[in-house]
Design an enzyme around this catalytic site. Structure first.
Site, PDB file in Angstrom:
ATOM      1  N   GLY A 167       0.828  -1.196   0.000  1.00  0.00           N
ATOM      2  CA  GLY A 167       0.000   0.000   0.000  1.00  0.00           C
ATOM      3  C   GLY A 167       0.861   1.243   0.000  1.00  0.00           C
ATOM      4  O   GLY A 167       2.062   1.205   0.292  1.00  0.00           O
ATOM      5  N   CYS A 168       0.243   2.372  -0.348  1.00  0.00           N
ATOM      6  CA  CYS A 168       1.000   3.616  -0.462  1.00  0.00           C
ATOM      7  C   CYS A 168       1.500   4.070   0.907  1.00  0.00           C
ATOM      8  O   CYS A 168       2.691   4.343   1.088  1.00  0.00           O
ATOM      9  CB  CYS A 168       0.147   4.688  -1.129  1.00  0.00           C
ATOM     10  SG  CYS A 168      -1.544   4.804  -0.537  1.00  0.00           S
ATOM     11  N   TYR A 169       0.601   4.162   1.886  1.00  0.00           N
ATOM     12  CA  TYR A 169       1.051   4.569   3.218  1.00  0.00           C
ATOM     13  C   TYR A 169       2.116   3.609   3.754  1.00  0.00           C
ATOM     14  O   TYR A 169       3.164   4.059   4.241  1.00  0.00           O
ATOM     15  CB  TYR A 169      -0.132   4.633   4.189  1.00  0.00           C
ATOM     16  CG  TYR A 169      -1.101   5.767   3.957  1.00  0.00           C
ATOM     17  CD1 TYR A 169      -0.691   7.096   4.049  1.00  0.00           C
ATOM     18  CD2 TYR A 169      -2.442   5.534   3.670  1.00  0.00           C
ATOM     19  CE1 TYR A 169      -1.594   8.146   3.854  1.00  0.00           C
ATOM     20  CE2 TYR A 169      -3.340   6.570   3.475  1.00  0.00           C
ATOM     21  CZ  TYR A 169      -2.917   7.879   3.570  1.00  0.00           C
ATOM     22  OH  TYR A 169      -3.806   8.906   3.386  1.00  0.00           O
TER      23      TYR A 169
END
Lengths: 346, 346, 346, 346
Positions: B149-151
């Site tokens: 995921g990005c985070y």
């Protein structure tokens, strides 16, 4: 209602213009003087065309102002330049200073953060720190009010009552704050160009922002012991708006519901502060252009930890709106005068 | 270089379009299939006119695809819909899945956060978590990569090496994260309208965001013990960009300089990760459109505390770029292929 | 492919930085010199951190440059300062000048619009006006190319072929143009601050913009008679992008379909220019970051009138991209080298 | 001042919310009813949290409203749905309709542009077109006012007096108009997502926008002969604001100074319309949040041609503000009531 003659010093910046916008709806405060040294001689509608429909005095140099017929001064000058200006005002004039110059009670702390000795230490002793909701009586009696900084306003309104009530730990408070660009003022700087700011974000003043000692002063007083905070501001691509996301530990098993109840009780009759119900997240856009502060309290998923978010418009509750709120009080007027405008959305 | 036949499943969303943009410069990956169930039958340039200059297959429904001539699949479908699709692919196809479906090793944790039993638990066991810089060898051998995921990407790249080296405490890590709006995808939702997003910001998913368990999985592994994090994402008015501001305590008297040195050593030969010198603050705009991650380490003014900021483009290193980086490795190619585009600024 | 040594004069502005971004993907152009007088001595990654991953020479003052080992110069200096600089370059150096200094064939027109005599009138005579698609052969042979202005590029690409074909009237052409803010450069000006630009728009240079004579020069040549245009530029709150909406009268009963067919024929093999099908409206965001120009032709509802909209990225096809396209041609290289990057959206 | 009971139909959209914002400062208009069929049962602060500080009735379905105690209705429903609703209201209720349903005097023109027969042709005959400054007396006596569209307001305020005075040609008027995104309403559409709109622009409704016949109706009446206009709207990445840039020919040698003088005379006592001095360019940001219209007149560089730019806030003077201005008049109140808020900048 008797007319009050108002001077705005430093009216060519954003906080000055915002005062003019708000005062246009005020029944008794009348703008008689506006200064702007670099733009002296210009009309306000050439400097701020959005204010072109008002009857306003031209900008003048501060040295040319006769303050004997002035009742109230809003001082929007840069920090460091303000102390001597205010010291030279007639004693009859009431002053709200929007700069940082009189916010720190301890002139040594001032000197440490601002790089020069305080130039009006006697006056500093008379200054009242104008976080209105938490200092209303003192403000009403004050001759000189130091208007709080934008970040400190957004942080202290939620934290001071909780520290006073012993509901949270004073140690390891983390404040991750986000501000719109108007907080940087109107000075022409490459870093604040549209092209440099839009569609991106960054932290600045990491571990070194000058609002740190102001926040710590208020929290220490509330906690009854010295408090150091971890405070990191960020620049967000929006003109107005400020959010503080604050991370802390609860004391004695307190839950978000307890903290929320406490804040709701403290602010229940306040016209400008609203504690949101469980699960409702405040947005900066919900306060844009208004003197409102919204806050919300959450249980973190780490047991015993709490998250609070609070939002204001940095130019209104974080500057000119709170200044007007204070000045209303100082003249015995209802503090909501000219501050009843609703937020503008979208 | 031999041609590789590529299928993009879910090409009508932003991560799909971003893959197409990047692959346009790839010397051997050739897009042969693009699916988009709701937009099946449409040409890509009607769905994404900025890609109108390319020769691309029309969008088709996934049920109509013959995967026998496909070598590589990028799966950009929403989480929950992906497990059965991937389970049905021929064993000869290599897959990078950009959804959350295979990121959590523990299918019970998956079920708890996503609300349904995992539908391909056997496949889950084969999936490699593709945080490329820290899992390069495993990725190179994988048939199925769960793209982070990005985070989690923005958080784990700085924190995992520091936890592994014992330089920071695993407790009381606070992650204040900020994301551009493209992370919300292209679905038509009132909350993501221009008028609802511009010139304001807010937190969301406070204490409940689904990237929390993914972050905790990685940090726990690095720390060798269970880690819980305080993680609060915010929506920022920008299309692309992500910043994590991370607050932690150093161990054993370590200073920012020590942490910075460690990270610099870990990433010194990495083409996409840069550890900035003391005092330099990364901006999200400095990585826009690129596969770069920039990070910086600061001593907090609270003794013993550390602040790290890291930035990525959520659609590139946070999604499609890292996916391509992984797929390059899976095919034995230089991992920078088609990822050498510089950030676009202003 | 033989290496070509490139110098960028005025590399501390946006067009200079954009050239660096594009050249990072070029197989033979190697940046050896970058000048920036006010920022001489600084590294490029301190001036433009988004370019921090490249190996670039530091900025130097132009007076300190030895041009004997330079093959190609991109001149990104402000107009008026460029003529003497270019006149002083060795004859062996090929030059693309992005300023306005050599765009006007008639030095009297130059003097009238720019307020001083032309300082290199002999050189002016050798300069080729580099609207690439319409001057390819001349560009390929040129030593000095005057790179077209952004507005003139967006206007002339659609209008010149139509005037040449006699399909539209040369009189009463109205050009309503809109530009992103990067066209104003990186100079620190109050008017270009984020707070002054975002969420609003305005016209500027009404009836007096310096791109008027450049547009009229090209249209007059195409029409075979003097043309005056009504040209009004507007500043739009976006960093990049330019649209010209052009209103005109058809000749001899021509319809939009006729004009569209003509333009489609002219540009059918062009890699960077696309004539859109009936009813499809180009957006500036569809060309962002690319060297593309999109155009569309409409019948107005007033019989006999035509509306054309064309879009480019002002920093790419309107500046650095077209400059590189021209330089590629001047060195006998494929003109698409380092210009194949797709538009970035969102 | 006697209280007036107000109903807002369609209060869950932006124009409804804007009316609530403005009415919060009104001394006698009291909001008693708000409808929002899809959001019936919800509180206004859940639908529009920025209005959370007001005491407002919950949203109800329109079928559940008892109109017998309502004095005034602001109708913010989509066009086409409005005719039967208004026809069913008690005769005692005064109505300002913000939709397009009663703007076109000719029901055949309505049918042609809106695709169905007019459903209340008798009521249409009573409707007054409420371009306040040019129809003040008729508005004051009206029971039903058709509130002008945003584009038509920005165009007709400058053009009608000039056509009436014979100062400009009625033929070949070109209107290049630009609007903020709030004009598209709050419906969840992919095309209006933040990511689709920010940092780009485009034309829409080229040669076919439904405001064309409304503009032509007003201009034809002023010119005393049928007028067709070339009208092209554009979507600009800003929430609020509208500019029309209008290109025309002067008659009988008139110059910009003559036109400016005429407009200044017409609007000299108007509180909301300002004709700017020579050379001053209006910005949409200078009217944001206010009921103001600013306009400026320029000589084009093509002899005999004129350029006019006019700006409004599309949600205020272009919708809810003008609606309130009209309703004030219809109740014999000062037309500036609750409309004295200044523009908000930055």
């Amino acid at each position: 209602m008797k007319d009050v003659s108002v001077a705005i010093l430093g009216a060519s910046g954003y906080t000055g213009a915002e005062l003019v916008r708000l005062l246009a709806l005020h029944p008794s405060f009348k703008i008689k003087v506006m200064t702007g040294d670099r733009k002296a001689g210009q009309s306000m509608d050439s400097v701020f065309p959005h204010l072109g429909g008002l009857q306003l005095p031209d900008l003048v140099a501060i040295d040319h102002v006769d303050f004997t017929s002035v009742d109230a001064v809003f001082c929007c000058l840069p920090h460091g330049t303000t102390q001597e200006v205010i010291a030279a005002l007639p004693a009859s004039v009431k002053v709200v200073d929007l700069s940082a110059d009189f916010r720190l009670f301890d002139v040594d702390t001032y000197a440490q953060w601002y790089g020069h000795e305080h130039r009006a230490p006697e006056l500093q002793k008379q200054a009242v720190y104008g976080l209105t909701e938490l200092a209303r009586d003192a403000v009403a009696k004050a001759r000189l009010v130091a208007n709080p900084g934008c970040y400190p306003t957004s942080v202290q309104l939620p934290l001071i009552p909780l520290l006073q009530a012993g509901l949270i730990e004073a140690a390891d408070i983390v404040i991750d704050a986000k501000s719109g660009v108007s907080g940087a003022g109107r000075a022409a700087k490459e870093a604040n160009l549209y092209t440099e700011v839009t569609e991106g974000m960054h932290a600045y003043g990491v571990a070194s922002h000058r609002h740190s000692p102001e926040i710590e002063q208020g929290l220490s007083q509330a906690a009854g012991a010295p408090v150091l905070v971890s405070f990191t501001p960020h620049l967000i691509p929006m003109s107005r708006g400020m959010q503080s996301t604050i991370y802390m530990k609860a004391r004695n098993g307190a839950k978000a519901a307890d903290l929320r109840a406490r804040l709701a009780a403290v602010y229940k009759n306040e016209p400008f502060v609203r504690v949101l119900p469980e699960g409702v997240v405040p947005h900066t856009r919900h306060v844009r252009g208004s003197n409102h502060c919204l806050m919300s309290v959450f249980d973190d998923r780490v047991p015993g930890r709490i998250i609070i978010t609070s939002v204001i418009d940095n130019l209104v509750k974080g500057a000119s709106g709170q200044a007007l709120q204070n000045m209303n009080l100082m003249f015995g007027l209802p503090e909501t005068l000219a501050l009843a405008q609703q937020p503008m959305f979208p």
